[in-house]
Motif scaffolding. Structure first.
Motif, PDB file in Angstrom:
ATOM      1  N   TYR A 263      47.689  42.529  52.252  1.00  0.00           N
ATOM      2  CA  TYR A 263      48.443  42.090  53.433  1.00  0.00           C
ATOM      3  C   TYR A 263      48.786  43.257  54.368  1.00  0.00           C
ATOM      4  O   TYR A 263      49.672  43.131  55.209  1.00  0.00           O
ATOM      5  CB  TYR A 263      49.733  41.389  52.991  1.00  0.00           C
TER       6      TYR A 263
ATOM      7  N   ASN B 125      52.775  40.260  46.846  1.00  0.00           N
ATOM      8  CA  ASN B 125      52.683  38.803  46.773  1.00  0.00           C
ATOM      9  C   ASN B 125      53.322  38.382  45.450  1.00  0.00           C
ATOM     10  O   ASN B 125      52.825  38.791  44.406  1.00  0.00           O
ATOM     11  CB  ASN B 125      51.208  38.390  46.814  1.00  0.00           C
TER      12      ASN B 125
ATOM     13  N   THR C 241      41.058  43.690  51.770  1.00  0.00           N
ATOM     14  CA  THR C 241      40.306  42.439  51.748  1.00  0.00           C
ATOM     15  C   THR C 241      40.123  41.892  53.159  1.00  0.00           C
ATOM     16  O   THR C 241      40.906  42.204  54.058  1.00  0.00           O
ATOM     17  CB  THR C 241      41.023  41.382  50.880  1.00  0.00           C
TER      18      THR C 241
ATOM     19  N   PHE D 193      51.085  39.580  41.980  1.00  0.00           N
ATOM     20  CA  PHE D 193      49.861  38.796  42.059  1.00  0.00           C
ATOM     21  C   PHE D 193      49.334  38.508  40.641  1.00  0.00           C
ATOM     22  O   PHE D 193      49.262  39.405  39.806  1.00  0.00           O
ATOM     23  CB  PHE D 193      48.841  39.614  42.850  1.00  0.00           C
TER      24      PHE D 193
ATOM     25  N   ARG E 239      34.559  35.840  50.838  1.00  0.00           N
ATOM     26  CA  ARG E 239      34.710  36.644  49.624  1.00  0.00           C
ATOM     27  C   ARG E 239      34.230  38.077  49.831  1.00  0.00           C
ATOM     28  O   ARG E 239      33.261  38.532  49.225  1.00  0.00           O
ATOM     29  CB  ARG E 239      33.965  36.007  48.420  1.00  0.00           C
TER      30      ARG E 239
ATOM     31  N   SER F 224      38.715  41.181  46.800  1.00  0.00           N
ATOM     32  CA  SER F 224      39.351  42.232  45.992  1.00  0.00           C
ATOM     33  C   SER F 224      39.517  41.774  44.558  1.00  0.00           C
ATOM     34  O   SER F 224      39.661  42.591  43.654  1.00  0.00           O
ATOM     35  CB  SER F 224      40.661  42.723  46.594  1.00  0.00           C
ATOM     36  N   ASP F 225      39.461  40.464  44.313  1.00  0.00           N
ATOM     37  CA  ASP F 225      39.510  39.974  42.930  1.00  0.00           C
ATOM     38  C   ASP F 225      38.436  40.633  42.062  1.00  0.00           C
ATOM     39  O   ASP F 225      38.687  41.005  40.921  1.00  0.00           O
ATOM     40  CB  ASP F 225      39.295  38.451  42.885  1.00  0.00           C
TER      41      ASP F 225
ATOM     42  N   SER G  80      40.140  38.630  53.375  1.00  0.00           N
ATOM     43  CA  SER G  80      40.588  37.258  53.131  1.00  0.00           C
ATOM     44  C   SER G  80      41.831  36.859  53.910  1.00  0.00           C
ATOM     45  O   SER G  80      42.076  35.673  54.106  1.00  0.00           O
ATOM     46  CB  SER G  80      40.890  37.062  51.648  1.00  0.00           C
ATOM     47  N   LYS G  81      42.655  37.795  54.325  1.00  0.00           N
ATOM     48  CA  LYS G  81      43.946  37.431  54.890  1.00  0.00           C
ATOM     49  C   LYS G  81      43.953  37.632  56.403  1.00  0.00           C
ATOM     50  O   LYS G  81      43.660  36.716  57.145  1.00  0.00           O
ATOM     51  CB  LYS G  81      45.059  38.212  54.168  1.00  0.00           C
TER      52      LYS G  81
ATOM     53  N   ASP H  93      47.359  47.575  45.999  1.00  0.00           N
ATOM     54  CA  ASP H  93      46.664  46.423  46.576  1.00  0.00           C
ATOM     55  C   ASP H  93      47.281  46.126  47.947  1.00  0.00           C
ATOM     56  O   ASP H  93      48.419  45.665  48.043  1.00  0.00           O
ATOM     57  CB  ASP H  93      46.825  45.239  45.614  1.00  0.00           C
TER      58      ASP H  93
HETATM   59  C1  LIG Z   1      45.263  37.104  48.428  1.00  0.00           C
HETATM   60  C2  LIG Z   1      45.364  38.376  47.653  1.00  0.00           C
HETATM   61  C3  LIG Z   1      44.244  39.137  47.383  1.00  0.00           C
HETATM   62  C4  LIG Z   1      42.921  38.722  47.946  1.00  0.00           C
HETATM   63  O1  LIG Z   1      41.956  38.590  47.022  1.00  0.00           O
HETATM   64  P1  LIG Z   1      40.455  38.350  47.550  1.00  0.00           P
HETATM   65  O2  LIG Z   1      39.723  38.284  46.274  1.00  0.00           O
HETATM   66  O3  LIG Z   1      40.088  39.554  48.361  1.00  0.00           O
HETATM   67  O4  LIG Z   1      40.434  37.091  48.344  1.00  0.00           O
HETATM   68  C5  LIG Z   1      44.372  40.323  46.692  1.00  0.00           C
HETATM   69  N1  LIG Z   1      45.591  40.745  46.292  1.00  0.00           N
HETATM   70  C6  LIG Z   1      46.700  40.054  46.553  1.00  0.00           C
HETATM   71  C7  LIG Z   1      48.012  40.591  46.161  1.00  0.00           C
HETATM   72  C8  LIG Z   1      46.618  38.827  47.226  1.00  0.00           C
HETATM   73  O5  LIG Z   1      47.727  38.125  47.448  1.00  0.00           O
END
Ligand SMILES: *Cc1c(COP(=O)(O)O)cnc(C)c1O
Length: 374
Positions: A193, A163, A218, A111, A229, A84-85, A220-221, A190
């Motif tokens: 989570y 976050n 995402t 974040f 990624r 998502s970055d 990622s979590k 976003d």
């Molecule tokens: C960890 C996190 C992401 C994840 O980013 P990716 O690029 O998908 O790994 C996005 N937004 C928040 C608030 C996060 O804490």
């Protein structure tokens, strides 16, 4: 609903075609022999099936359909991204004219990537701090709307669950806010989570009602694929289209696509769901461990896979954990969090290691294993 407010897109990008890749620009009958992208004629000998030989599709259809299905969205509302970055960065670049005053609004503590993208792009970051109510944080969405109007900001970033706060944005307040700002800014929610939220109240379904709403998700979590990624933007097709034209030509590496697709198959999703449930259960145990720790003055309710605490003796707490070789996130550099520490939820053993490092052990009368196996 009148469609996406396209005046929010940078004027110089509204007709911008982006990079035309060999993949997307080939027209005519289906080719048998592909000699249009300067790819190698034979696979690398470490990649005998040639999985990585060719440039990948910019938006691999099967993964896009699977992610859309998982989220309950239409495929044309989903843009796959390198985490998502990359989607965050793409939204800032697409909506904010570089070097202009039309920047972003964020609500700290939040974040860090939103501000990083804005700074790199050369647009201002306006902060509307969240209000600390002791067990949770509250977004001051009225003040956010005022800030958008006062500054001409084009994007509002809200993370929910947040976050490092773990807080979910109040749904009724968010609904009012979305109606209020309907054509003044893109509101990005976003949901990195989202899977850990007991209510699991995603706003993906609200995108068709609110074309200026963009949701980020995402793998990622909860899915445990931070290293792959893979993330997604869910938005009105008009916004998806313009962000894609700004995106790198082949954002998703072929091996990442393979693993993401496997992780979205029904069987894998059942495993993910079980891991999420275990994490939520351990989150309660971690919160309890931290709450009964000397010097801890606040433990925030969390809908994510971490717990945020305040401690009068944060140095001691961090030292105890460091001595046990346990790394946690010191948040004290952030405004309003000068005594705060964020601890991710680990395995059962890792949570108990935190308890032990902090001088606590489970009451021997409580049946640890049964309790943990639930
Ligand atoms: C960890 C996190 C992401 C994840 O980013 P990716 O690029 O998908 O790994 C996005 N937004 C928040 C608030 C996060 O804490």
């Amino acid at each position: 609903v009148t469609g996406f407010p396209s005046h929010l897109v940078r004027e110089d990008l509204r007709r911008f075609a982006g990079y035309s890749s060999a993949r997307t620009s080939f027209a005519g009958p289906p080719a048998r022999i592909w000699l249009n992208a300067n790819e190698a004629a034979e696979p690398n000998h470490v990649d005998p099936n040639g999985q990585a030989r060719r440039y990948p599709a910019p938006q691999p259809e099967r993964l896009r359909a699977a992610f859309a299905d998982y989220l309950g969205a239409e495929a044309d509302h989903v843009l796959l991204a390198r985490g998502s970055d990359e989607a965050i960065d793409g939204l800032v670049r697409t909506l904010c004219p570089p070097g202009s005053d039309a920047g972003i609004v964020v609500c700290p503590p939040t974040f860090g990537m939103y501000a990083v993208s804005a700074v790199v792009h050369g647009v201002p970051v306006h902060e509307v701090p969240q209000v600390d109510t002791g067990r949770r944080f509250r977004h001051d969405l009225g003040a956010v709307a005022d800030t958008v109007r006062r500054t001409g900001a084009r994007v509002v970033f809200l993370d929910s669950p947040g976050n490092p706060t773990g807080t979910v944005v109040d749904p009724a307040e968010l609904e009012t806010f979305l109606q209020d700002l309907s054509d003044e800014a893109v509101v990005v929610l976003d949901e990195a989570y989202g899977e850990f939220d007991d209510e699991n109240a995603s706003w993906v379904g609200a995108v068709s009602r609110h074309p200026h709403l963009a949701v980020l998700r995402t793998m990622s979590k909860a899915h445990g694929l931070a290293g792959a990624r893979v993330g997604a933007l869910v938005a009105d097709p008009a916004l998806v289209d313009v962000v894609q034209r700004v995106q790198a030509p082949y954002p998703l590496p072929a091996p990442a696509v393979v693993v993401a697709l496997l992780a979205l198959a029904p069987e894998a999703l059942r495993h993910t769901q079980a891991r999420v449930e275990a994490t939520v259960r351990r989150r309660a145990r971690l919160a309890q461990v931290l709450a009964t720790c000397d010097g801890v003055s606040a433990v925030y309710d969390s809908a994510a896979n971490f717990v945020l605490v305040r401690a009068t003796n944060a140095d001691t707490l961090l030292d105890q954990l460091r001595t046990a070789a346990i790394a946690v996130r010191d948040m004290r550099h952030l405004p309003g969090l000068s005594d705060a520490v964020r601890v991710s939820v680990g395995t059962d053993d890792e949570v108990e290691a935190v308890a032990e490092a902090l001088g606590q052990t489970r009451d021997p009368r409580t049946p640890a294993r049964e309790d943990r196996a639930r």
